[in-house]
Motif scaffolding. Structure first.
Motif, short mmCIF file in Angstrom:
data_model
loop_
_atom_site.label_atom_id
_atom_site.label_comp_id
_atom_site.label_asym_id
_atom_site.label_seq_id
_atom_site.Cartn_x
_atom_site.Cartn_y
_atom_site.Cartn_z
N ALA A 22 0.83 -1.21 0.00
CA ALA A 22 0.00 0.00 0.00
C ALA A 22 0.86 1.26 0.00
CB ALA A 22 -0.93 -0.02 1.21
N ALA A 26 1.13 4.13 -3.00
CA ALA A 26 0.81 5.53 -2.71
C ALA A 26 2.00 6.44 -3.04
CB ALA A 26 0.41 5.67 -1.24
N PHE A 35 -1.37 5.33 -9.95
CA PHE A 35 -1.22 4.21 -9.03
C PHE A 35 -0.95 2.92 -9.80
CE2 PHE A 35 -3.56 7.15 -6.38
CZ PHE A 35 -3.07 6.90 -5.10
N ASP A 37 -1.52 -0.74 -10.26
CA ASP A 37 -2.56 -1.64 -9.75
C ASP A 37 -2.73 -2.81 -10.72
OD1 ASP A 37 -4.64 -2.82 -8.41
OD2 ASP A 37 -6.10 -1.23 -8.80
N LEU A 53 -5.17 -3.30 -5.48
CA LEU A 53 -5.54 -2.22 -4.59
C LEU A 53 -7.04 -2.23 -4.35
CD1 LEU A 53 -3.37 0.76 -5.93
CD2 LEU A 53 -2.82 -0.92 -4.16
N SER A 56 -7.68 3.70 -3.87
CA SER A 56 -6.53 4.56 -4.10
C SER A 56 -7.01 5.96 -4.43
CB SER A 56 -5.66 4.01 -5.23
OG SER A 56 -6.40 3.92 -6.44
N ALA A 65 -3.56 4.49 -0.30
CA ALA A 65 -3.81 3.20 -0.97
C ALA A 65 -4.14 2.17 0.10
CB ALA A 65 -2.60 2.76 -1.79
N ARG A 84 -4.13 -0.05 5.26
CA ARG A 84 -4.08 1.23 4.55
C ARG A 84 -2.74 1.93 4.78
NH1 ARG A 84 -9.26 2.45 2.93
NH2 ARG A 84 -10.91 1.30 4.01
#
Length: 367
Positions: A22, A26, A35, A37, A53, A56, A65, A84
Protein backbone atom coordinates in the motif's frame (compact mmCIF):
# COMPACT_ATOMS: atom_id res chain seq x y z
CA UNK A 1 -5.61 -23.66 17.94
CA UNK A 2 -7.46 -24.16 14.65
CA UNK A 3 -7.31 -27.59 13.09
CA UNK A 4 -4.95 -27.88 10.13
CA UNK A 5 -6.88 -28.66 6.91
CA UNK A 6 -5.98 -31.55 4.68
CA UNK A 7 -3.95 -31.17 1.49
CA UNK A 8 -1.42 -28.60 0.32
CA UNK A 9 -1.83 -25.30 2.12
CA UNK A 10 -1.79 -21.89 0.48
CA UNK A 11 0.78 -19.40 1.74
CA UNK A 12 -0.23 -15.83 2.46
CA UNK A 13 1.21 -12.38 3.01
CA UNK A 14 2.04 -10.75 6.32
CA UNK A 15 0.57 -7.49 7.55
CA UNK A 16 3.99 -5.96 6.91
CA UNK A 17 3.98 -7.05 3.26
CA UNK A 18 0.49 -5.62 2.78
CA UNK A 19 1.50 -2.33 4.40
CA UNK A 20 4.55 -2.24 2.15
CA UNK A 21 2.43 -2.77 -0.96
CA UNK A 22 0.00 0.00 0.00
CA UNK A 23 2.79 2.43 0.90
CA UNK A 24 4.74 1.68 -2.29
CA UNK A 25 1.66 2.26 -4.46
CA UNK A 26 0.81 5.53 -2.71
CA UNK A 27 4.39 6.80 -3.02
CA UNK A 28 4.58 5.89 -6.70
CA UNK A 29 1.35 7.79 -7.32
CA UNK A 30 2.67 10.90 -5.58
CA UNK A 31 5.77 10.89 -7.79
CA UNK A 32 4.21 9.81 -11.10
CA UNK A 33 0.54 10.70 -10.81
CA UNK A 34 -0.60 7.11 -11.40
CA UNK A 35 -1.22 4.21 -9.03
CA UNK A 36 0.28 0.86 -10.03
CA UNK A 37 -2.56 -1.64 -9.75
CA UNK A 38 -1.68 -4.35 -9.04
CA UNK A 39 1.43 -3.13 -7.24
CA UNK A 40 4.47 -5.42 -7.10
CA UNK A 41 6.96 -5.38 -4.25
CA UNK A 42 10.15 -7.27 -3.54
CA UNK A 43 10.28 -9.27 -0.32
CA UNK A 44 13.47 -9.91 1.69
CA UNK A 45 13.98 -13.36 0.15
CA UNK A 46 13.44 -12.13 -3.39
CA UNK A 47 9.79 -13.03 -4.01
CA UNK A 48 7.86 -10.42 -6.01
CA UNK A 49 4.16 -10.73 -5.20
CA UNK A 50 1.59 -8.40 -6.72
CA UNK A 51 -1.26 -6.90 -4.69
CA UNK A 52 -4.57 -5.59 -6.03
CA UNK A 53 -5.54 -2.22 -4.59
CA UNK A 54 -8.85 -2.02 -2.75
CA UNK A 55 -8.84 1.76 -3.01
CA UNK A 56 -6.53 4.56 -4.10
CA UNK A 57 -6.62 8.33 -4.24
CA UNK A 58 -4.46 11.43 -4.01
CA UNK A 59 -5.80 13.90 -1.47
CA UNK A 60 -3.87 17.12 -1.93
CA UNK A 61 -0.28 16.25 -0.97
CA UNK A 62 -1.09 12.83 0.49
CA UNK A 63 -1.34 9.55 -1.44
CA UNK A 64 -3.68 6.90 -0.07
CA UNK A 65 -3.81 3.20 -0.97
CA UNK A 66 -5.31 0.11 0.65
CA UNK A 67 -5.05 -3.66 0.18
CA UNK A 68 -6.86 -6.63 1.67
CA UNK A 69 -4.66 -9.01 3.66
CA UNK A 70 -4.68 -12.58 2.39
CA UNK A 71 -3.11 -14.90 4.99
CA UNK A 72 -3.64 -17.93 2.77
CA UNK A 73 -4.78 -21.01 4.69
CA UNK A 74 -3.36 -19.81 8.01
CA UNK A 75 -5.95 -19.08 10.76
CA UNK A 76 -4.55 -15.55 11.17
CA UNK A 77 -6.84 -13.13 13.03
CA UNK A 78 -5.91 -10.41 10.53
CA UNK A 79 -6.90 -12.45 7.46
CA UNK A 80 -9.22 -10.29 5.36
CA UNK A 81 -8.32 -7.08 7.18
CA UNK A 82 -7.95 -3.84 5.22
CA UNK A 83 -4.41 -2.46 5.48
CA UNK A 84 -4.08 1.23 4.55
CA UNK A 85 -1.14 3.52 3.91
CA UNK A 86 -1.08 7.29 3.64
CA UNK A 87 2.14 8.77 2.27
CA UNK A 88 3.13 12.45 2.47
CA UNK A 89 6.28 13.86 0.90
CA UNK A 90 8.74 15.50 3.29
CA UNK A 91 11.50 18.06 2.77
CA UNK A 92 14.97 17.01 1.71
CA UNK A 93 16.92 15.40 4.53
CA UNK A 94 13.95 14.38 6.66
CA UNK A 95 14.17 10.72 5.59
CA UNK A 96 11.46 8.17 6.22
CA UNK A 97 9.11 8.69 9.16
CA UNK A 98 6.55 6.15 10.37
CA UNK A 99 3.22 7.03 11.99
CA UNK A 100 0.43 4.90 13.44
CA UNK A 101 -3.00 5.49 11.97
CA UNK A 102 -6.29 4.12 13.33
CA UNK A 103 -6.04 0.44 14.20
CA UNK A 104 -2.24 0.36 14.55
CA UNK A 105 -0.96 0.26 18.12
CA UNK A 106 1.59 2.32 19.97
CA UNK A 107 4.35 0.74 22.06
CA UNK A 108 4.17 1.71 25.75
CA UNK A 109 6.49 -0.78 27.47
CA UNK A 110 10.19 -1.58 27.07
CA UNK A 111 11.45 -4.93 25.89
CA UNK A 112 9.97 -4.97 22.40
CA UNK A 113 11.93 -4.47 19.15
CA UNK A 114 10.40 -0.97 18.93
CA UNK A 115 11.00 1.63 21.64
CA UNK A 116 8.14 2.99 23.77
CA UNK A 117 6.40 5.94 22.14
CA UNK A 118 6.85 4.52 18.64
CA UNK A 119 4.14 3.03 16.40
CA UNK A 120 4.04 -0.77 16.57
CA UNK A 121 5.51 -1.27 13.13
CA UNK A 122 8.25 -3.85 13.58
CA UNK A 123 11.79 -3.52 12.20
CA UNK A 124 11.21 -6.11 9.46
CA UNK A 125 8.24 -4.31 7.88
CA UNK A 126 9.96 -0.95 8.30
CA UNK A 127 12.95 -2.18 6.33
CA UNK A 128 10.71 -3.78 3.72
CA UNK A 129 8.82 -0.51 3.23
CA UNK A 130 12.03 1.50 3.12
CA UNK A 131 13.70 -0.80 0.59
CA UNK A 132 10.75 -0.78 -1.79
CA UNK A 133 10.16 2.96 -1.52
CA UNK A 134 13.89 3.53 -2.07
CA UNK A 135 13.56 1.74 -5.42
CA UNK A 136 10.67 4.02 -6.41
CA UNK A 137 12.59 7.12 -5.32
CA UNK A 138 15.69 6.08 -7.27
CA UNK A 139 13.62 5.43 -10.38
CA UNK A 140 12.45 9.05 -10.22
CA UNK A 141 15.93 10.40 -9.45
CA UNK A 142 15.07 11.34 -5.87
CA UNK A 143 16.09 10.56 -2.32
CA UNK A 144 13.47 9.04 -0.05
CA UNK A 145 11.86 11.68 2.19
CA UNK A 146 8.36 10.74 3.21
CA UNK A 147 5.99 10.20 6.11
CA UNK A 148 4.19 6.84 6.03
CA UNK A 149 1.08 6.33 8.15
CA UNK A 150 -0.19 2.75 8.38
CA UNK A 151 -3.77 2.06 9.45
CA UNK A 152 -5.80 -1.15 9.82
CA UNK A 153 -9.58 -1.17 9.68
CA UNK A 154 -11.04 -2.49 12.97
CA UNK A 155 -7.46 -3.02 14.18
CA UNK A 156 -8.21 -2.00 17.76
CA UNK A 157 -11.02 -4.55 17.93
CA UNK A 158 -8.94 -7.32 16.33
CA UNK A 159 -6.03 -6.59 18.68
CA UNK A 160 -8.10 -7.80 21.62
CA UNK A 161 -7.67 -11.32 20.19
CA UNK A 162 -3.88 -10.98 20.28
CA UNK A 163 -1.16 -10.55 22.91
CA UNK A 164 -0.88 -6.80 22.21
CA UNK A 165 -2.75 -5.50 25.27
CA UNK A 166 -0.63 -7.72 27.52
CA UNK A 167 2.57 -6.58 25.82
CA UNK A 168 1.73 -2.92 26.34
CA UNK A 169 0.81 -2.21 22.71
CA UNK A 170 -2.25 0.03 22.95
CA UNK A 171 -4.73 1.23 20.37
CA UNK A 172 -4.46 -1.50 17.79
CA UNK A 173 -2.47 -4.19 16.05
CA UNK A 174 1.23 -4.58 15.37
CA UNK A 175 2.54 -4.55 11.82
CA UNK A 176 4.57 -7.75 11.69
CA UNK A 177 6.37 -10.05 9.30
CA UNK A 178 10.10 -10.53 8.84
CA UNK A 179 9.91 -12.35 5.51
CA UNK A 180 6.61 -11.01 4.24
CA UNK A 181 5.26 -14.54 3.80
CA UNK A 182 2.77 -16.32 6.06
CA UNK A 183 3.55 -20.04 6.32
CA UNK A 184 0.24 -21.76 7.18
CA UNK A 185 0.18 -23.38 10.62
CA UNK A 186 3.91 -22.72 11.11
CA UNK A 187 3.19 -21.68 14.73
CA UNK A 188 5.90 -19.05 14.39
CA UNK A 189 3.58 -16.16 15.28
CA UNK A 190 2.51 -17.84 18.54
CA UNK A 191 6.09 -18.62 19.54
CA UNK A 192 7.12 -15.08 18.56
CA UNK A 193 4.46 -13.75 20.95
CA UNK A 194 5.80 -15.95 23.77
CA UNK A 195 9.29 -14.57 23.18
CA UNK A 196 8.06 -10.96 23.16
CA UNK A 197 6.17 -11.63 26.39
CA UNK A 198 9.40 -12.78 28.04
CA UNK A 199 11.22 -9.74 26.69
CA UNK A 200 8.62 -7.39 28.18
CA UNK A 201 8.66 -9.24 31.51
CA UNK A 202 12.46 -8.88 31.72
CA UNK A 203 12.44 -5.23 30.67
CA UNK A 204 9.75 -4.30 33.19
CA UNK A 205 11.52 -6.05 36.06
CA UNK A 206 9.12 -8.93 36.67
CA UNK A 207 10.58 -11.79 38.70
CA UNK A 208 7.76 -14.34 38.35
CA UNK A 209 6.04 -15.36 35.12
CA UNK A 210 3.64 -18.17 34.31
CA UNK A 211 3.32 -20.33 31.23
CA UNK A 212 -0.12 -21.88 30.80
CA UNK A 213 -1.48 -24.51 28.45
CA UNK A 214 -4.94 -22.95 28.18
CA UNK A 215 -7.44 -20.39 29.43
CA UNK A 216 -8.52 -22.27 32.55
CA UNK A 217 -4.96 -22.98 33.66
CA UNK A 218 -4.05 -19.32 33.04
CA UNK A 219 -6.96 -18.06 35.14
CA UNK A 220 -6.00 -20.46 37.93
CA UNK A 221 -2.33 -19.50 38.05
CA UNK A 222 -3.11 -15.78 37.93
CA UNK A 223 -5.59 -16.07 40.79
CA UNK A 224 -3.30 -18.34 42.82
CA UNK A 225 -0.31 -15.99 42.73
CA UNK A 226 -2.03 -12.65 42.02
CA UNK A 227 0.09 -12.16 38.90
CA UNK A 228 -0.31 -9.13 36.61
CA UNK A 229 -1.44 -9.72 33.04
CA UNK A 230 2.03 -9.07 31.65
CA UNK A 231 3.39 -11.99 33.69
CA UNK A 232 1.09 -14.43 31.88
CA UNK A 233 2.68 -16.27 28.95
CA UNK A 234 0.16 -18.08 26.76
CA UNK A 235 2.40 -21.12 26.28
CA UNK A 236 -0.29 -23.30 24.74
CA UNK A 237 1.34 -26.39 23.30
CA UNK A 238 4.72 -24.70 22.86
CA UNK A 239 6.56 -25.64 26.04
CA UNK A 240 9.79 -25.81 24.08
CA UNK A 241 9.31 -22.35 22.61
CA UNK A 242 8.92 -20.97 26.12
CA UNK A 243 11.64 -22.94 27.89
CA UNK A 244 14.35 -22.63 25.24
CA UNK A 245 13.93 -18.86 25.05
CA UNK A 246 13.97 -18.57 28.85
CA UNK A 247 17.21 -20.56 28.88
CA UNK A 248 18.86 -17.79 26.88
CA UNK A 249 16.89 -14.94 28.50
CA UNK A 250 16.29 -16.13 32.07
CA UNK A 251 13.88 -14.83 34.66
CA UNK A 252 14.04 -15.73 38.37
CA UNK A 253 10.88 -17.83 38.53
CA UNK A 254 8.54 -19.68 36.17
CA UNK A 255 5.31 -21.41 37.11
CA UNK A 256 3.93 -23.81 34.52
CA UNK A 257 0.21 -24.37 34.85
CA UNK A 258 -1.62 -26.99 32.85
CA UNK A 259 -4.01 -29.88 32.67
CA UNK A 260 -2.97 -33.39 33.58
CA UNK A 261 -2.86 -34.68 29.98
CA UNK A 262 -0.66 -31.86 28.66
CA UNK A 263 1.73 -32.07 31.60
CA UNK A 264 1.84 -35.84 31.26
CA UNK A 265 3.30 -35.40 27.78
CA UNK A 266 5.83 -32.99 29.20
CA UNK A 267 6.62 -35.45 31.98
CA UNK A 268 7.33 -38.03 29.28
CA UNK A 269 9.86 -35.68 27.68
CA UNK A 270 7.80 -33.88 25.03
CA UNK A 271 8.21 -30.14 24.52
CA UNK A 272 5.57 -29.81 21.79
CA UNK A 273 2.31 -30.77 23.44
CA UNK A 274 -0.02 -30.63 20.43
CA UNK A 275 -1.96 -33.82 19.73
CA UNK A 276 -0.72 -33.98 16.15
CA UNK A 277 2.93 -33.86 17.23
CA UNK A 278 3.13 -35.82 20.48
CA UNK A 279 1.16 -38.63 22.09
CA UNK A 280 0.83 -40.01 25.60
CA UNK A 281 2.74 -43.27 26.05
CA UNK A 282 0.15 -45.36 27.88
CA UNK A 283 2.59 -48.21 28.41
CA UNK A 284 4.81 -45.87 30.41
CA UNK A 285 1.80 -44.53 32.25
CA UNK A 286 0.68 -48.06 33.11
CA UNK A 287 4.17 -48.81 34.41
CA UNK A 288 3.96 -45.74 36.61
CA UNK A 289 0.56 -46.83 37.94
CA UNK A 290 2.08 -50.21 38.79
CA UNK A 291 5.12 -48.63 40.45
CA UNK A 292 2.84 -46.50 42.62
CA UNK A 293 1.05 -49.60 43.86
CA UNK A 294 -1.93 -49.62 41.55
CA UNK A 295 -4.06 -52.73 41.36
CA UNK A 296 -3.87 -55.15 38.45
CA UNK A 297 -7.15 -53.74 37.16
CA UNK A 298 -5.81 -50.19 37.32
CA UNK A 299 -2.63 -51.16 35.50
CA UNK A 300 -4.64 -52.93 32.80
CA UNK A 301 -6.99 -49.95 32.51
CA UNK A 302 -4.08 -47.56 32.12
CA UNK A 303 -2.53 -49.70 29.43
CA UNK A 304 -5.76 -49.80 27.40
CA UNK A 305 -6.99 -46.28 28.15
CA UNK A 306 -8.03 -43.84 25.45
CA UNK A 307 -7.26 -40.68 27.41
CA UNK A 308 -5.01 -39.55 30.25
CA UNK A 309 -8.08 -38.29 32.12
CA UNK A 310 -9.49 -41.80 32.09
CA UNK A 311 -6.39 -43.04 33.91
CA UNK A 312 -6.40 -40.15 36.37
CA UNK A 313 -10.07 -40.70 37.19
CA UNK A 314 -9.53 -44.44 37.51
CA UNK A 315 -6.73 -44.07 40.06
CA UNK A 316 -8.09 -41.69 42.71
CA UNK A 317 -6.05 -43.43 45.40
CA UNK A 318 -2.70 -42.85 43.67
CA UNK A 319 -0.63 -39.62 43.70
CA UNK A 320 -0.53 -39.48 39.90
CA UNK A 321 -0.90 -35.72 39.59
CA UNK A 322 1.91 -35.15 42.08
CA UNK A 323 4.31 -37.55 40.34
CA UNK A 324 3.49 -36.22 36.86
CA UNK A 325 4.04 -32.69 38.14
CA UNK A 326 7.46 -33.70 39.48
CA UNK A 327 8.44 -35.34 36.20
CA UNK A 328 7.20 -32.38 34.14
CA UNK A 329 9.26 -30.10 36.37
CA UNK A 330 12.34 -32.28 35.74
CA UNK A 331 11.82 -31.89 31.99
CA UNK A 332 11.52 -28.12 32.38
CA UNK A 333 14.59 -27.84 34.61
CA UNK A 334 16.67 -29.94 32.22
CA UNK A 335 15.70 -27.66 29.32
CA UNK A 336 16.35 -24.48 31.29
CA UNK A 337 19.78 -25.70 32.41
CA UNK A 338 19.47 -24.21 35.88
CA UNK A 339 18.75 -20.62 34.89
CA UNK A 340 15.24 -20.34 36.37
CA UNK A 341 13.40 -21.74 39.40
CA UNK A 342 10.37 -23.75 38.33
CA UNK A 343 7.17 -24.88 39.98
CA UNK A 344 4.28 -26.77 38.41
CA UNK A 345 0.52 -26.48 38.90
CA UNK A 346 -1.45 -29.51 37.73
CA UNK A 347 -5.13 -28.61 37.38
CA UNK A 348 -8.34 -30.25 36.26
CA UNK A 349 -10.76 -28.90 33.66
CA UNK A 350 -12.60 -26.82 36.26
CA UNK A 351 -9.41 -25.15 37.48
CA UNK A 352 -9.06 -27.15 40.69
CA UNK A 353 -5.41 -27.57 41.65
CA UNK A 354 -4.55 -31.26 41.79
CA UNK A 355 -0.89 -30.78 42.68
CA UNK A 356 1.60 -27.95 43.22
CA UNK A 357 5.17 -29.17 42.79
CA UNK A 358 8.37 -27.28 43.45
CA UNK A 359 6.84 -24.35 45.32
CA UNK A 360 9.30 -22.10 47.17
CA UNK A 361 9.66 -22.78 50.88
CA UNK A 362 6.66 -21.63 52.85
CA UNK A 363 4.40 -21.28 49.84
CA UNK A 364 1.50 -23.48 48.91
CA UNK A 365 -1.06 -23.33 46.14
CA UNK A 366 -3.47 -21.83 48.67
CA UNK A 367 -1.25 -18.84 49.50
Amino acid sequence: MARKPEGELKKGWTTGACACAAATAAYEALLSGAFPDPVSITLPKGQTPAFDLLSSRIDGVVGHAAVIKDAGDDPDVTHGATIRAAVRLLDEGEGLVFKAGPGVGMVTKPGLPIEPGEPAINPGPRKMIRDNMDVVAARHGMDLNAEVTIAIDKGEEIAQKTWNPRLGIVGGLSVLGTTGVVIPFSCSAWIHSIHRGIDVARATGLTHVAGSTGKVSEETVQKTFNLPDEALLDMGDFAGGLLKYLRKHPLPRLTISGGFAKLLKMAQGHLDLHSSRSQVDFEKLAALVEKLGGSDDQVAMAREANTAKQVLDGCPDLPLAEIIGRQARETALATLAGQTRVDILVIDRKGTILAHVGAPDGESADD
